[in-house]
Design an enzyme around this catalytic site. Sequence first.
Site, short mmCIF file in Angstrom:
data_model
loop_
_atom_site.label_atom_id
_atom_site.label_comp_id
_atom_site.label_asym_id
_atom_site.label_seq_id
_atom_site.Cartn_x
_atom_site.Cartn_y
_atom_site.Cartn_z
N GLU A 66 8.28 -15.12 -28.87
CA GLU A 66 7.11 -15.82 -28.32
C GLU A 66 7.55 -16.95 -27.38
O GLU A 66 8.32 -17.83 -27.78
CB GLU A 66 6.30 -16.38 -29.48
N ARG A 105 -3.66 -7.79 -35.12
CA ARG A 105 -2.22 -7.74 -35.44
C ARG A 105 -1.48 -6.92 -34.39
O ARG A 105 -1.53 -5.68 -34.36
CB ARG A 105 -2.01 -7.12 -36.83
N HIS A 150 2.10 -14.98 -28.23
CA HIS A 150 2.71 -14.56 -29.50
C HIS A 150 2.98 -13.04 -29.48
O HIS A 150 2.45 -12.29 -30.29
CB HIS A 150 1.70 -14.92 -30.60
N ASP A 204 11.86 -16.43 -39.34
CA ASP A 204 10.73 -17.13 -38.69
C ASP A 204 11.27 -18.44 -38.16
O ASP A 204 11.43 -19.41 -38.90
CB ASP A 204 9.62 -17.38 -39.72
N ARG A 216 -7.51 -16.96 -29.32
CA ARG A 216 -7.30 -15.51 -29.48
C ARG A 216 -8.49 -14.82 -30.16
O ARG A 216 -8.53 -13.59 -30.24
CB ARG A 216 -6.04 -15.23 -30.27
O1 TA6 Z 1 4.90 -17.04 -34.89
C1 TA6 Z 1 5.30 -16.79 -36.21
C2 TA6 Z 1 4.14 -17.15 -37.15
O2 TA6 Z 1 3.80 -18.51 -37.03
C3 TA6 Z 1 4.54 -16.77 -38.57
O3 TA6 Z 1 4.78 -17.91 -39.35
C4 TA6 Z 1 3.34 -15.95 -39.06
O4 TA6 Z 1 2.36 -16.79 -39.61
C5 TA6 Z 1 2.89 -15.31 -37.74
O5 TA6 Z 1 2.97 -16.40 -36.81
C6 TA6 Z 1 1.58 -14.60 -37.80
O6 TA6 Z 1 0.53 -15.49 -37.80
P1 TA6 Z 1 -0.98 -14.88 -37.83
O7 TA6 Z 1 -1.86 -16.10 -37.86
O8 TA6 Z 1 -1.16 -14.08 -36.59
O9 TA6 Z 1 -1.03 -14.00 -39.06
#
Ligand code: TA6
Length: 303
Positions: A275, A76, A172, A216, A102
């Site tokens: 992103e 995270r 991201h 989002d 990733r």
């Molecule tokens: O980029 C935004 C997103 O797609 C959100 O919808 C949320 O799911 C975020 O990515 C985090 O995704 P992750 O798979 O890293 O928990």
Amino acid sequence: MHPYNLDTLNKRFGLADILIFREGPGGLPVVEVFNEQASAVIALQGAHLLQWVPSGEDPVIWLSPEAKFAAGKSVRGGAPVCWPWFGPHEREAGFPAHGFARTVPWEVFETNANADGSTSVGLRLLHSDATRAQWPAASELELYIRIGTTLELDLLTRNTSSTAITIGEALHTYFRVRDIREVSVQGLEDLEYIDKVDGGTRKRQQGPVRFAGELDRIYLDHGSDCLIHDLGLQRRIRIHKRGSHSTVVWNPWIEKAEKMGDLGPDGYLHMLCVESANAAEDVVKIGPGGEHHLWMRYSVEAL
Ligand code: TA6
């Protein structure tokens, strides 16, 4: 255990006191870079940039205080590589959101102390039976990271198969902000976006993006700069990009952050994902033998 030998890596790719390999959080090997312009940390799993701190600046990248570091698990924060799809897989519910890049091992294939004082690292994704089971197309993925007073990320997809491939992708990146309630994102005005908090409906951006709840959005057909305007830290982060037609903006806000459980107390206040991506209808088709660069440069400007 991980498939890396740190001594071998330091012998082959270490750069005096500028770049070293060491065991990082959760026992995951990381590259640490310290040059006169900036410092950075990159996890070899996922080629995952965890931190970038230009000299004299506050950290630019946000890493959750409760990030989990374990083999095969996403982290995270930082700048996760989403590839070869963005979001949920369109057909296979069991495939990982944002692709597998990733969470799998990458290898370093080059490091450079550049003449301009920056430091570069080249990493390549290591395919395996597990990745080929989800992505059978013969392809290569490399990430070049240049660390200096600015930060460059260049994600190169090479199609080594005999047929065209179509990829979704993103860096991201979680940016560190003082207080999301005092932040706006400029450069997305008048663009169409997919509102994932409102059932995927399509809307048009009016003015700068501001934050007062979960947000989002996938902004479409966006190839120019955007700016994260942070009143609290009295700075602007400029995102300059090429080869990216989408920009995703995300903050989970309170409830979603609590459900996710790894943003830390009030973590949502101090982070913002902007992103550089190719998502939704902006996915990229690469012909046989072709290649595609998703390139971006982050820079910090005083307000
Ligand atoms: O980029 C935004 C997103 O797609 C959100 O919808 C949320 O799911 C975020 O990515 C985090 O995704 P992750 O798979 O890293 O928990």
